[in-house]
Each structure stands twice: as C-alpha cells, then as structure tokens.
Design a protein around this motif. Structure first.
Motif, PDB file in Angstrom:
ATOM      1  N   TYR A  57       0.921  -0.674   0.082  1.00 18.42           N
ATOM      2  CA  TYR A  57       0.107   0.262  -0.169  1.00 18.42           C
ATOM      3  C   TYR A  57       0.433   1.682   0.097  1.00 18.42           C
ATOM      4  N   ILE A  58       1.751   0.987   0.810  1.00 16.50           N
ATOM      5  CA  ILE A  58       2.657   2.151   0.612  1.00 16.50           C
ATOM      6  C   ILE A  58       3.578   3.012  -0.393  1.00 16.50           C
ATOM      7  N   VAL A  59       4.065   1.600  -0.754  1.00 18.58           N
ATOM      8  CA  VAL A  59       4.728   2.117  -1.878  1.00 18.58           C
ATOM      9  C   VAL A  59       3.980   1.627  -3.267  1.00 18.58           C
ATOM     10  N   ASN A  60       2.548   1.492  -3.564  1.00 15.21           N
ATOM     11  CA  ASN A  60       2.136   2.293  -4.492  1.00 15.21           C
ATOM     12  C   ASN A  60       2.095   3.417  -4.133  1.00 15.21           C
ATOM     13  N   HIS A  61       1.288   4.239  -3.738  1.00 17.11           N
ATOM     14  CA  HIS A  61       0.547   5.830  -3.048  1.00 17.11           C
ATOM     15  C   HIS A  61       1.868   7.052  -2.739  1.00 17.11           C
ATOM     16  N   GLN A  71      11.159  -0.900  10.183  1.00 17.82           N
ATOM     17  CA  GLN A  71      11.165  -1.755  10.314  1.00 17.82           C
ATOM     18  C   GLN A  71      11.893  -2.537   8.869  1.00 17.82           C
ATOM     19  N   ASP A  72      11.278  -2.672   7.867  1.00 18.00           N
ATOM     20  CA  ASP A  72      11.016  -3.469   6.863  1.00 18.00           C
ATOM     21  C   ASP A  72      12.463  -2.980   5.874  1.00 18.00           C
ATOM     22  N   ASN A  73      12.770  -4.108   6.277  1.00 17.19           N
ATOM     23  CA  ASN A  73      14.475  -3.503   4.634  1.00 17.19           C
ATOM     24  C   ASN A  73      13.856  -4.004   3.796  1.00 17.19           C
ATOM     25  N   MET A  78      11.831  -1.175  -1.403  1.00 13.17           N
ATOM     26  CA  MET A  78      11.369  -1.123  -2.596  1.00 13.17           C
ATOM     27  C   MET A  78      10.805   0.599  -2.950  1.00 13.17           C
ATOM     28  N   ALA A  79      11.027   1.800  -1.350  1.00 13.76           N
ATOM     29  CA  ALA A  79      10.350   2.548  -1.491  1.00 13.76           C
ATOM     30  C   ALA A  79      11.861   3.220  -2.044  1.00 13.76           C
ATOM     31  N   LEU A  80      13.186   3.364  -2.043  1.00 15.41           N
ATOM     32  CA  LEU A  80      13.650   3.698  -2.422  1.00 15.41           C
ATOM     33  C   LEU A  80      14.518   3.761  -3.717  1.00 15.41           C
ATOM     34  N   ALA A  81      13.307   2.763  -4.849  1.00 13.75           N
ATOM     35  CA  ALA A  81      13.299   2.927  -6.165  1.00 13.75           C
ATOM     36  C   ALA A  81      12.550   3.487  -6.621  1.00 13.75           C
ATOM     37  N   ASP A  83      11.999   7.083  -5.270  1.00 17.07           N
ATOM     38  CA  ASP A  83      13.446   7.943  -4.635  1.00 17.07           C
ATOM     39  C   ASP A  83      13.004   8.500  -3.321  1.00 17.07           C
ATOM     40  N   GLY A  84      12.251   7.679  -2.523  1.00 18.00           N
ATOM     41  CA  GLY A  84      11.442   7.660  -1.232  1.00 18.00           C
ATOM     42  C   GLY A  84      13.214   7.909  -0.285  1.00 18.00           C
ATOM     43  N   LYS A  85      12.750   8.454   0.755  1.00 16.36           N
ATOM     44  CA  LYS A  85      13.584   8.597   1.798  1.00 16.36           C
ATOM     45  C   LYS A  85      13.126   7.727   3.110  1.00 16.36           C
ATOM     46  N   ILE A  86      14.166   7.211   3.721  1.00  8.16           N
ATOM     47  CA  ILE A  86      13.876   6.082   4.787  1.00  8.16           C
ATOM     48  C   ILE A  86      14.370   6.219   5.862  1.00  8.16           C
ATOM     49  N   LEU A  87      13.402   6.176   6.923  1.00  8.94           N
ATOM     50  CA  LEU A  87      13.901   6.138   8.214  1.00  8.94           C
ATOM     51  C   LEU A  87      13.398   5.126   8.918  1.00  8.94           C
ATOM     52  N   ASN A  88      14.918   3.993   9.841  1.00  8.47           N
ATOM     53  CA  ASN A  88      14.254   2.715  10.185  1.00  8.47           C
ATOM     54  C   ASN A  88      13.863   4.027  11.840  1.00  8.47           C
ATOM     55  N   GLN A  89      13.164   2.312  12.437  1.00  8.56           N
ATOM     56  CA  GLN A  89      12.448   3.065  13.513  1.00  8.56           C
ATOM     57  C   GLN A  89      14.053   2.924  15.090  1.00  8.56           C
ATOM     58  N   ASN A  90      14.814   3.244  13.884  1.00  9.79           N
ATOM     59  CA  ASN A  90      16.397   3.439  15.707  1.00  9.79           C
ATOM     60  C   ASN A  90      16.875   5.163  14.810  1.00  9.79           C
ATOM     61  N   GLY A  91      16.143   5.370  14.114  1.00  9.72           N
ATOM     62  CA  GLY A  91      17.418   6.619  13.548  1.00  9.72           C
ATOM     63  C   GLY A  91      18.102   6.556  12.903  1.00  9.72           C
ATOM     64  N   ARG A  92      17.941   4.882  12.123  1.00  8.54           N
ATOM     65  CA  ARG A  92      18.777   4.769  10.756  1.00  8.54           C
ATOM     66  C   ARG A  92      18.871   5.481   9.680  1.00  8.54           C
TER      67      ARG A  92
END
Length: 145
Positions: A57-61, A71-73, A78-81, A83-92
């Motif tokens: 849902y997220i990737v399609n919208h 926290q899902d790699n 998919m989000a990087l593909a 051109d999204g920005k990705i932040l995990n639950q630990n601030g990485r």
C-alpha cells in the motif's frame, strides 16, 4: 512531502504522529486490522492482514521525496526505488549506499537461523536512547524540508 508509517510492529508511531502534528506535516499511518491506532491528526489506513499488505500500500501510494518510517528492509528497498527517504525505528537512515549491505546481512542471518532451526521470539526491552535517536533524526529531517 508526506510521512508514511508502516505501523505493523512499529514502536515509534506515537513519536512520529507527535512530531508530524507539531510541524504540520501530512502523515499517513498504514496498519493491518490487528493493530489498533486512532488519531485525529494522522490519516489512518487499514489494510488486510496478508503478508506485506501495508508495504505494498505504501509503495503504491507514496511519491518521490516522501519519508517512509519502517523497520522492514524489503519495504525500504522498494521505497528507495521510488526515490523515497527511509528512516528506521532506531533513527538510522536507509539509503542507496547501505541498502545492499543491509539486505545481504538480513539474508545471511536468515540462513543461519534456518541452519540452527531455532526460533528467536524474545525481544529486548526498547531502549529510550533509540526513541531519542529516532526523534532527533525525524525532527532534523522535517525542519530541513
């Protein structure tokens, strides 16, 4: 720019909602039916409980430049593909520079667990420093958009 939260098993949903609201940033929280989240500010989207329904849902919208909290790699890749920005639950920050190593490490860990045929179900208590790191990185990103 929107913030998207993969809320299935995400320990920083509340922090993300607080900061998005404080900074007036649009926020979409995507969860399955088993997760209970209510909020007057965030748009809450409920998907079915099938595996990866929230991820797809997220990737399609999402759109280019949107921030995805996960926290899902697999979702991160998919989000990087897109051109999204990705932040995990630990601030990485998950980027094109480190995603390959992250996915490879995940694969190696899965193979090792299968060899040992062990189930790892005990989770350590979440450290406050991880929440603090996450909040700091999120606020820094929001303030610089």
């Amino acid at each position: 720019m929107k913030i998207w939260v993969d809320a299935d098993g995400c320990p920083v949903v509340k922090i993300t909602i607080e900061e998005a609201k404080k900074h007036s940033v649009p926020l979409v929280v995507v969860k399955n039916h088993a997760v209970r989240i209510e909020d007057d500010y965030a748009k809450i989207v409920t998907v079915d409980v099938t595996r990866d329904a929230a991820d797809y849902y997220i990737v399609n919208h999402m759109e280019k430049g949107d921030l995805v909290i996960t926290q899902d790699n697999g979702l991160s890749a998919m989000a990087l593909a897109k051109d999204g920005k990705i932040l995990n639950q630990n601030g990485r920050w998950i980027t094109n520079d480190n995603i390959e190593l992250i996915l490879e490490s995940r694969h190696i860990s899965q193979k090792e667990r299968m060899k040992k045929k062990k189930s790892y179900t005990k989770f350590k208590k979440r450290e406050k420093t991880k929440d603090d790191n996450f909040r700091r990185e999120l606020v820094s990103f929001i303030e610089n958009i």
